[in-house]
Design an enzyme around this catalytic site. Structure first.
Site, PDB file in Angstrom:
ATOM      1  N   HIS A   1       0.796  -1.224   0.000  1.00 32.22           N
ATOM      2  CA  HIS A   1       0.000   0.000   0.000  1.00 32.22           C
ATOM      3  C   HIS A   1       0.829   1.276   0.000  1.00 32.22           C
ATOM      4  CE1 HIS A   1       0.895   0.023   4.310  1.00 32.22           C
ATOM      5  NE2 HIS A   1       0.497   1.278   4.341  1.00 32.22           N
TER       6      HIS A   1
HETATM    7  C1  UD1 Z   1      -2.289   5.628   5.676  1.00 31.30           C
HETATM    8  C2  UD1 Z   1      -1.068   6.105   6.440  1.00 31.30           C
HETATM    9  C3  UD1 Z   1      -0.056   4.967   6.513  1.00 31.30           C
HETATM   10  C4  UD1 Z   1      -0.656   3.683   7.049  1.00 31.30           C
HETATM   11  C5  UD1 Z   1      -1.871   3.347   6.198  1.00 31.30           C
HETATM   12  C6  UD1 Z   1      -2.551   2.081   6.635  1.00 31.30           C
HETATM   13  C7  UD1 Z   1      -0.568   8.493   6.149  1.00 31.30           C
HETATM   14  C8  UD1 Z   1       0.355   9.465   5.539  1.00 31.30           C
HETATM   15  N1  UD1 Z   1      -0.411   7.192   5.767  1.00 31.30           N
HETATM   16  O1  UD1 Z   1      -1.911   5.405   4.330  1.00 31.30           O
HETATM   17  O2  UD1 Z   1       0.997   5.353   7.378  1.00 31.30           O
HETATM   18  O3  UD1 Z   1       0.290   2.644   6.961  1.00 31.30           O
HETATM   19  O4  UD1 Z   1      -2.779   4.456   6.282  1.00 31.30           O
HETATM   20  O5  UD1 Z   1      -3.510   1.716   5.689  1.00 31.30           O
HETATM   21  O6  UD1 Z   1      -1.404   8.865   6.939  1.00 31.30           O
HETATM   22  N2  UD1 Z   1      -9.010   4.772   0.647  1.00 31.30           N
HETATM   23  C9  UD1 Z   1     -10.243   4.187   0.501  1.00 31.30           C
HETATM   24  N3  UD1 Z   1     -10.960   3.881   1.632  1.00 31.30           N
HETATM   25  C10 UD1 Z   1     -10.481   4.116   2.872  1.00 31.30           C
HETATM   26  C11 UD1 Z   1      -9.231   4.729   3.001  1.00 31.30           C
HETATM   27  C12 UD1 Z   1      -8.498   5.044   1.884  1.00 31.30           C
HETATM   28  O7  UD1 Z   1     -10.714   3.940  -0.586  1.00 31.30           O
HETATM   29  O8  UD1 Z   1     -11.175   3.794   3.857  1.00 31.30           O
HETATM   30  C13 UD1 Z   1      -8.222   5.068  -0.568  1.00 31.30           C
HETATM   31  C14 UD1 Z   1      -8.398   6.454  -1.100  1.00 31.30           C
HETATM   32  O9  UD1 Z   1      -8.326   6.380  -2.483  1.00 31.30           O
HETATM   33  C15 UD1 Z   1      -7.204   7.205  -0.564  1.00 31.30           C
HETATM   34  C16 UD1 Z   1      -6.137   6.110  -0.555  1.00 31.30           C
HETATM   35  O10 UD1 Z   1      -6.840   4.908  -0.250  1.00 31.30           O
HETATM   36  O11 UD1 Z   1      -6.845   8.281  -1.357  1.00 31.30           O
HETATM   37  C17 UD1 Z   1      -5.065   6.335   0.454  1.00 31.30           C
HETATM   38  O12 UD1 Z   1      -5.603   6.520   1.755  1.00 31.30           O
HETATM   39  P1  UD1 Z   1      -4.868   7.483   2.807  1.00 31.30           P
HETATM   40  O13 UD1 Z   1      -5.609   7.532   4.077  1.00 31.30           O
HETATM   41  O14 UD1 Z   1      -4.522   8.763   2.160  1.00 31.30           O
HETATM   42  O15 UD1 Z   1      -3.478   6.804   3.101  1.00 31.30           O
HETATM   43  P2  UD1 Z   1      -3.009   5.290   3.162  1.00 31.30           P
HETATM   44  O16 UD1 Z   1      -2.317   5.012   1.895  1.00 31.30           O
HETATM   45  O17 UD1 Z   1      -4.083   4.337   3.605  1.00 31.30           O
END
Ligand code: UD1
Length: 353
Positions: free
Chosen positions: A200
């Site tokens: 991820h």
């Molecule tokens: C975040 C944390 C990371 C942690 C990870 C666990 C930061 C900078 N990073 O990264 O340290 O290891 O969480 O998963 O805070 N999305 C969904 N549904 C959700 C959540 C996210 O579809 O419930 C998708 C969205 O397209 C979003 C992308 O995943 O843009 C990334 O989510 P985001 O919360 O920005 O960061 P993670 O990559 O999950």
């Protein structure tokens, strides 16, 4: 007040909520950074965490916008509830936002999982942890090495070694599964060998060439006759689909993210792990499963030093050969604590504030 928002923080909240119960009032704020039920609700349900007292519903956005919106929303909650201390978890944007909101209002901050460093300034989590540690009032270090980093940065006087609360929850869930309560069958055919894989990190998902190489590395695992059980984080699915990259390959089983009980069950049955997650590297070590980490660095260096984890950041095509070659010597080393870190956190927080 605990402020959480992303998947690994819900796992850490489980032992903390239990340890706070009966010792002080504990208010939980969920920023909404993660919102899919498979990324959030399932953890509250399975780990029996009380529902958050405040739900901020911030959702996804670029880093600055997401952090900024959370900062504003957490400030409102802090202003209204005026907690004696705010506990922040790990290194996500939710961690940083809550820290900044609290220090600006003069509310003390305790940082759980303080002192971890990858020394990779390209990683969003590295900025978050360094800034959080330097702003917080009480630094709760999970390991000796984390404590050393804090001392090296002049933060030793605010720091205390408590152990790792993820060990608390992992050992409890492992025992619960062993006792037959809530044990799960995985999506792989019973008896057939598999390797558990998760990806991820933006460094792996956000460049199509890199993602292609990592998937080729995993393909070599499947060619060795082991199913690749890929738990696909929403970021991985979204990026792969935008690059036109198919995650489904021969020998792969691709499923949505699973809850914590399933994760521990699947890990326990796996031949090995391929991941870029911090938590999973450590969980693999605690359950003594060989792990290859698709990153150039790790915060959990003990897993590498003890021979149970190898970093293949610059050589993703070697995933399969490195996984097979890991020495994995028997060890009684317990660098991540004894499973009672959460009680020590509560002791330290109540003593300090
Ligand atoms: C975040 C944390 C990371 C942690 C990870 C666990 C930061 C900078 N990073 O990264 O340290 O290891 O969480 O998963 O805070 N999305 C969904 N549904 C959700 C959540 C996210 O579809 O419930 C998708 C969205 O397209 C979003 C992308 O995943 O843009 C990334 O989510 P985001 O919360 O920005 O960061 P993670 O990559 O999950």
């Amino acid at each position: 007040m605990s402020v959480v928002g992303a998947r690994p923080q819900f796992v850490k909240l489980a032992p903390m909520a239990r340890a706070f119960a009966g010792r002080c009032d504990h208010v939980v704020v969920h920023t909404g950074q993660h919102y899919d039920s498979s990324m959030s609700d399932v953890f509250f349900d399975e780990l029996e965490i009380p529902r958050p007292d405040e739900q901020l519903d911030i959702g996804s956005a670029p880093h600055g916008a997401q952090t900024g919106r959370m900062l504003e929303a957490v400030e409102g909650v802090l202003d209204r509830r005026r907690p004696d201390v705010v506990l922040v978890y790990g290194d996500t944007n939710s961690t940083l936002a809550a820290t900044v909101a609290a220090v600006k209002l003069g509310i003390p901050v305790a940082h759980l999982e303080a002192g971890l460093r990858s020394f990779d300034r390209a990683m969003p989590e590295e900025h978050n942890r360094v800034m959080t540690d330097h702003a917080a009032d009480l630094l709760l270090a999970p390991t000796e090495i984390a404590l050393r980093h804090l001392r090296d940065e002049g933060l030793g006087r605010r720091s205390v070694l408590v152990g790792d609360v993820m060990t608390d929850v992992l050992l409890a869930v492992r025992d619960r599964l062993a006792a037959g309560r809530g044990a799960r069958l995985g999506p792989v055919e019973p008896g057939s060998p598999y390797v558990l894989a998760t990806l991820h990190r933006p460094s792996n998902t956000d460049d199509p060439r890199r993602l292609g190489e990592v998937l080729d590395g995993l393909t070599a695992v499947a060619e060795q006759g082991r199913t690749v059980l890929l738990l696909a984080h929403p970021r991985l699915r979204a990026r792969a689909s935008s690059w036109g990259i198919d995650l489904e390959r021969p020998g792969f089983v691709v499923v949505p993210p699973v809850g914590y009980l399933d994760l521990v069950g699947l890990l326990g049955g796996a031949d090995g792990v391929v991941t870029d997650s911090g938590g999973l590297q450590k969980e693999a070590f605690l359950l003594r499963r060989p792990c290859v980490t698709v990153r150039a660095d790790t915060e959990w260096v003990e897993t590498v030093e003890l021979g149970w984890n190898e970093l293949v950041g610059d050589r993703p095509l070697d995933i399969a050969s490195r996984l097979s070659a890991l020495p994995c010597p028997e060890t009684s080393a317990a660098p991540y604590g004894d499973g009672h870190a959460a009680d020590r956190v509560v002791d330290a927080v109540l003593a300090r504030f």
